[in-house]
Design a protein around this motif. Structure first.
Motif, PDB file in Angstrom:
ATOM      1  N   GLN A 173       0.806  -1.217   0.000  1.00 23.94           N
ATOM      2  CA  GLN A 173       0.000   0.000   0.000  1.00 23.94           C
ATOM      3  C   GLN A 173       0.841   1.270   0.000  1.00 23.94           C
ATOM      4  O   GLN A 173       0.318   2.347  -0.300  1.00 23.94           O
ATOM      5  N   ILE A 174       2.112   1.187   0.337  1.00 24.60           N
ATOM      6  CA  ILE A 174       2.946   2.388   0.417  1.00 24.60           C
ATOM      7  C   ILE A 174       3.055   3.082  -0.932  1.00 24.60           C
ATOM      8  O   ILE A 174       3.051   4.325  -1.013  1.00 24.60           O
ATOM      9  N   GLY A 175       3.178   2.326  -2.020  1.00 21.62           N
ATOM     10  CA  GLY A 175       3.361   2.928  -3.334  1.00 21.62           C
ATOM     11  C   GLY A 175       2.225   3.849  -3.720  1.00 21.62           C
ATOM     12  O   GLY A 175       2.445   4.987  -4.160  1.00 21.62           O
ATOM     13  N   PHE A 176       1.001   3.385  -3.570  1.00 18.28           N
ATOM     14  CA  PHE A 176      -0.160   4.202  -3.915  1.00 18.28           C
ATOM     15  C   PHE A 176      -0.231   5.456  -3.064  1.00 18.28           C
ATOM     16  O   PHE A 176      -0.457   6.563  -3.567  1.00 18.28           O
ATOM     17  N   CYS A 177      -0.041   5.314  -1.754  1.00 20.29           N
ATOM     18  CA  CYS A 177      -0.120   6.473  -0.855  1.00 20.29           C
ATOM     19  C   CYS A 177       1.013   7.462  -1.123  1.00 20.29           C
ATOM     20  O   CYS A 177       0.815   8.681  -1.038  1.00 20.29           O
ATOM     21  N   THR A 178       2.209   6.963  -1.447  1.00 21.37           N
ATOM     22  CA  THR A 178       3.325   7.851  -1.763  1.00 21.37           C
ATOM     23  C   THR A 178       3.025   8.667  -3.015  1.00 21.37           C
ATOM     24  O   THR A 178       3.301   9.877  -3.071  1.00 21.37           O
ATOM     25  N   PHE A 179       2.465   8.035  -4.023  1.00 19.33           N
ATOM     26  CA  PHE A 179       2.130   8.732  -5.264  1.00 19.33           C
ATOM     27  C   PHE A 179       1.115   9.842  -5.009  1.00 19.33           C
ATOM     28  O   PHE A 179       1.271  10.976  -5.493  1.00 19.33           O
ATOM     29  N   VAL A 180       0.068   9.551  -4.231  1.00 21.78           N
ATOM     30  CA  VAL A 180      -0.968  10.542  -3.961  1.00 21.78           C
ATOM     31  C   VAL A 180      -0.417  11.686  -3.112  1.00 21.78           C
ATOM     32  O   VAL A 180      -0.627  12.875  -3.410  1.00 21.78           O
ATOM     33  N   LEU A 181       0.305  11.355  -2.047  1.00 19.75           N
ATOM     34  CA  LEU A 181       0.807  12.389  -1.142  1.00 19.75           C
ATOM     35  C   LEU A 181       1.883  13.245  -1.791  1.00 19.75           C
ATOM     36  O   LEU A 181       1.973  14.454  -1.521  1.00 19.75           O
ATOM     37  N   SER A 182       2.725  12.662  -2.641  1.00 20.55           N
ATOM     38  CA  SER A 182       3.757  13.455  -3.298  1.00 20.55           C
ATOM     39  C   SER A 182       3.145  14.501  -4.222  1.00 20.55           C
ATOM     40  O   SER A 182       3.589  15.661  -4.263  1.00 20.55           O
ATOM     41  N   ASN A 183       2.111  14.128  -4.967  1.00 21.28           N
ATOM     42  CA  ASN A 183       1.426  15.105  -5.817  1.00 21.28           C
ATOM     43  C   ASN A 183       0.729  16.171  -4.985  1.00 21.28           C
ATOM     44  O   ASN A 183       0.672  17.346  -5.383  1.00 21.28           O
ATOM     45  N   TYR A 184       0.199  15.772  -3.848  1.00 23.84           N
ATOM     46  CA  TYR A 184      -0.460  16.748  -2.976  1.00 23.84           C
ATOM     47  C   TYR A 184       0.556  17.720  -2.381  1.00 23.84           C
ATOM     48  O   TYR A 184       0.313  18.932  -2.326  1.00 23.84           O
ATOM     49  N   MET A 185       1.706  17.191  -1.938  1.00 23.44           N
ATOM     50  CA  MET A 185       2.711  18.059  -1.317  1.00 23.44           C
ATOM     51  C   MET A 185       3.361  19.006  -2.326  1.00 23.44           C
ATOM     52  O   MET A 185       3.810  20.097  -1.958  1.00 23.44           O
ATOM     53  N   LYS A 186       3.423  18.600  -3.589  1.00 17.33           N
ATOM     54  CA  LYS A 186       3.995  19.485  -4.603  1.00 17.33           C
ATOM     55  C   LYS A 186       3.160  20.739  -4.798  1.00 17.33           C
ATOM     56  O   LYS A 186       3.683  21.761  -5.256  1.00 17.33           O
ATOM     57  N   ALA A 187       1.874  20.671  -4.480  1.00 19.08           N
ATOM     58  CA  ALA A 187       1.001  21.834  -4.614  1.00 19.08           C
ATOM     59  C   ALA A 187       1.152  22.820  -3.467  1.00 19.08           C
ATOM     60  O   ALA A 187       0.666  23.945  -3.553  1.00 19.08           O
ATOM     61  N   ILE A 188       1.820  22.422  -2.384  1.00 18.57           N
ATOM     62  CA  ILE A 188       2.044  23.329  -1.255  1.00 18.57           C
ATOM     63  C   ILE A 188       3.165  24.301  -1.620  1.00 18.57           C
ATOM     64  O   ILE A 188       4.217  23.890  -2.113  1.00 18.57           O
ATOM     65  N   PRO A 189       2.974  25.590  -1.412  1.00 19.57           N
ATOM     66  CA  PRO A 189       4.013  26.560  -1.792  1.00 19.57           C
ATOM     67  C   PRO A 189       5.349  26.266  -1.112  1.00 19.57           C
ATOM     68  O   PRO A 189       5.411  25.990   0.088  1.00 19.57           O
TER      69      PRO A 189
END
Length: 300
Positions: A173-189
């Motif tokens: 499950q780590i792979g899916f969560c890493t993909f989602v969270l990395s895209n989310y964190m990239k949107a943080i200034p």
């Protein structure tokens, strides 16, 4: 041509814009919702009827009595208290470990530029492309070779242990969560972490006190999905656990199967009991779940 004529012919840009009603979209969503609700409602309807009334009047009838006796019998015969406890022991640590490791990895690949950040992100994401069935035999043999003290594992290995199921689910499950969270964190200034770095905040402080509070909606959405995924998982417990009293609740319904005859009313009651915890989790985190899914919808 006068300005008045031009303004009369040109539609005003400041006026209210009328949106076309999305009739097709609404119709599609209604049909899909009904299709998803029919099995659940049918199971609930079947579970509330005694088997004698079903045999007498048929499944497509409303005659007869309705009671909760099937739920009581399913709870007692299926051993649900033990199996529910096993599911909790598997699900809660797995969700916590998955989100913890995935958030750390996502923070490293999204907030810092280093040589292997994209490569690691691709590797984590590519792991989701492999079905678990392909790796079942290698993981089984690996867990059989990992020696543990008998004070920790009564089998001396990771096999037949709940911690083995936790490790397998966490890894997948780590792979899916890493993909989602990395895209989310990239949107943080990036200015937030840069300002914190100027003020003397270290990497751990940036991660704990700045990034993690801002990713709370995404974490809530992922936690909801992961609880459902792991709670409903039947494959890894079936492969890695041999003792019947250590299996999760998704296997408890097998105890309601008869050798020569199946009481489908009793099975329906057991299925409804198994579904209840996931419904409670979703309803409790519904607001955070929807917020995590729709937070970036209005961004350009």
């Amino acid at each position: 041509m006068s300005a008045v004529t031009v303004s009369a012919r040109t539609p005003s840009r400041t006026g209210p814009v009328r949106r076309r009603p999305h009739v097709g979209t609404h119709l599609f969503l209604i049909v899909m919702a009904v299709m998803w609700l029919i099995p659940l409602l049918w199971s609930l309807y079947t579970a509330l009827r005694p088997k004698a009334d079903t045999d007498k009047y048929g499944y497509f009838s409303i005659a007869g009595t309705y009671n909760l006796q099937n739920f009581i019998d399913a709870w007692n015969q299926g051993g649900f208290p033990t199996y529910f406890l096993n599911s909790v022991i598997i699900t809660v640590p797995t969700v916590i470990l998955t989100l913890l490791f995935a958030s750390m990895m996502a923070f490293a690949v999204s907030r810092f530029s280093w040589k292997f950040n994209v490569t690691l992100l691709i590797m984590f994401t590519a792991g989701n492309l492999l079905p678990p069935q392909v790796l079942a035999t290698p993981i089984f043999e690996l867990f059989k070779l990992i020696q543990l003290p008998y004070s920790i594992s009564d089998s001396g290995t990771l096999l037949n242990q709940l911690v083995g199921v936790i490790a397998a689910n966490t890894g997948f499950q780590i792979g899916f969560c890493t993909f989602v969270l990395s895209n989310y964190m990239k949107a943080i200034p990036t200015e937030l972490t840069e300002a914190a770095r100027v003020d003397g905040a270290g990497v751990w402080t940036q991660y704990v006190r700045i990034i993690m509070p801002l990713t709370r909606p995404a974490l809530a959405a992922l936690a909801t999905l992961e609880v459902i995924f792991i709670y409903n998982d039947y494959f890894w417990p079936l492969i890695l656990i041999q003792s019947g009293n250590r299996l999760p609740v998704t296997t408890a319904i097998n105890n309601l199967q008869g050798q020569f005859l199946s009481n489908y009313n009793l099975l329906a009651a057991g299925a409804v009991i198994i579904v209840i915890p996931t419904l409670i989790v979703y309803l409790a985190l519904q607001r955070q779940f929807v917020a995590g899914l729709t937070l970036g919808a209005s961004k350009g």
